[in-house]
Design an enzyme around this catalytic site. Structure first.
Site, mmCIF file in Angstrom:
data_model
loop_
_atom_site.group_PDB
_atom_site.id
_atom_site.type_symbol
_atom_site.label_atom_id
_atom_site.label_comp_id
_atom_site.label_asym_id
_atom_site.label_seq_id
_atom_site.Cartn_x
_atom_site.Cartn_y
_atom_site.Cartn_z
ATOM 1 N N ASP A 66 0.864 -1.183 0.000
ATOM 2 C CA ASP A 66 0.000 0.000 0.000
ATOM 3 C C ASP A 66 0.903 1.236 0.000
ATOM 4 O O ASP A 66 1.864 1.312 0.772
ATOM 5 C CB ASP A 66 -0.901 0.006 1.239
ATOM 6 C CG ASP A 66 -1.904 1.143 1.195
ATOM 7 O OD1 ASP A 66 -2.900 1.022 0.477
ATOM 8 O OD2 ASP A 66 -1.664 2.163 1.879
ATOM 9 N N LEU A 67 0.616 2.193 -0.870
ATOM 10 C CA LEU A 67 1.456 3.384 -0.988
ATOM 11 C C LEU A 67 1.012 4.448 0.013
ATOM 12 O O LEU A 67 -0.164 4.810 0.064
ATOM 13 C CB LEU A 67 1.387 3.938 -2.413
ATOM 14 C CG LEU A 67 1.873 2.979 -3.510
ATOM 15 C CD1 LEU A 67 1.766 3.641 -4.879
ATOM 16 C CD2 LEU A 67 3.301 2.521 -3.250
ATOM 17 N N ASP A 100 -4.173 2.446 -4.814
ATOM 18 C CA ASP A 100 -2.729 2.389 -4.555
ATOM 19 C C ASP A 100 -2.334 1.077 -3.889
ATOM 20 O O ASP A 100 -1.320 1.003 -3.199
ATOM 21 C CB ASP A 100 -2.299 3.572 -3.686
ATOM 22 C CG ASP A 100 -3.021 3.595 -2.340
ATOM 23 O OD1 ASP A 100 -4.023 2.858 -2.201
ATOM 24 O OD2 ASP A 100 -2.589 4.334 -1.445
#
Length: 335
Positions: free
Chosen positions: A217-218, A260
């Site tokens: 996960d960004l 994301d």
């Protein structure tokens, strides 16, 4: 030289599957029908005491029937294609000296069949090779006018088949690409991920090998989207996927789950090595990918595929590990 050729051939087959395996039941029907239609000729040649011709056609029938039966249960391999091409091509070459008119009539159908048995580039070369041989033998046995007509008709069939198969392959590749990849980033999509996970799970169960999943996960991505707009966010997603593709091994696979969120599948890697690799990638992301005042970060969760574990449980474990990593990063603790 031979090893390199086989390696290139294997790579070509992976990129472009054998066309006949897309429609095995239809292909089996065509094989059976063709064998039935030409089953008259072995008897005709035998009654005329032309035993060589009779045996040649009989061999072609046997090859067609055996491969039709195989297609009913499993796909043909490149070796099956080579065997079919060598036997039928060899028999047609023999017929071109003994019964050149019959060989000339059957040649176009044989050339078309090669595009079903081999990947496109290989099929084109093999078809051209057999067309040259059969055209030469036909010219040597028949009058020039008849031989020229037969060769030209085969050539036209060969060219039209090449164009049609090329257009078909391009259309299929485009459709498969749209169905399996994320349009924006080029990473594989969730649907493809489930197929790959299923295959990897079977491999882990059968061969007792290792495989790790990494849920990614960004960080700060929502802030970047809200501050600079979705176009900037899309550009950073593309950069992130490019960075990952440059960092992973050839047999590793990256999937975009949505937004994301990403998933990495790392075959033949234990959890310690997988963790060490992704930790290095985590440190690399903010150094390489940033936009103005927003620094992109990356949280991740790693889990190892276990025998007897369902895919839902596996994904849940990776998601749980990701959540724990996020909490630790928020508490300024590097795991």
């Amino acid at each position: 030289m031979n090893i390199k050729f086989l390696s290139d051939l294997s790579l070509c087959c992976k990129k472009q599957p054998i066309l006949i395996n897309r429609y095995p039941k239809y292909a089996a029907f065509v094989f059976f029908t063709t064998a039935l239609l030409i089953s008259y000729f072995p008897f005709k040649y035998a009654f005329a005491s032309q035993w060589g011709l009779s045996i040649s056609v009989l061999l072609i029938i046997v090859v067609l029937v055996l491969n039709a039966l195989k297609l009913m249960t499993s796909p043909l391999t490149i070796l099956n294609g080579i065997l079919i091409a060598v036997i039928i091509g060899g028999m047609l070459t023999f017929l071109s000296f003994s019964a050149p008119l019959a060989a000339g009539i059957w040649t176009p159908a044989f050339l078309v069949s090669l595009y079903l048995l081999f990947p496109f580039k290989v099929a084109w070369l093999v078809a051209l090779f057999f067309w040259l041989i059969l055209s030469y033998s036909t010219v040597a046995q028949l009058t020039f006018d008849i031989a020229l007509r037969l060769s030209l008709s085969s050539c036209i069939v060969l060219m039209l088949t090449t164009i049609i198969v090329k257009i078909y392959n391009d259309a299929i590749s485009t459709a498969e690409g749209l169905a399996t990849t994320d349009v924006l980033t080029g990473a594989l999509n969730r649907r493809t991920m489930l197929e790959v996970l299923h295959k990897e799970h079977e491999r882990v169960t059968r061969y007792k090998q290792q495989c790790c999943l990494v849920m990614i996960d960004l960080d700060n991505f929502k802030t970047l989207n809200d501050t600079y707009g979705h176009a900037s966010g899309d550009e950073l997603l593309i950069q992130f996927v490019k960075l990952v593709h440059e960092s992973i091994r050839q047999n590793d696979t990256l999937f975009r789950l949505g937004g994301d969120e990403f998933m990495l599948v790392l075959p033949c890697l234990n959890i310690a090595d997988a963790y060490a690799f992704v930790a290095r990638l985590q440190k690399l992301v903010p150094q390489v990918i940033n936009y103005k005042s927003v620094e992109l970060g990356m949280s991740f969760g790693v889990c190892e595929m276990q025998e007897g574990e369902t895919l839902n449980e596996l994904i849940h474990n990776a998601d749980t590990a990701l959540y724990q990593n996020k909490l630790a990063r928020k508490a300024n603790t590097l795991l």
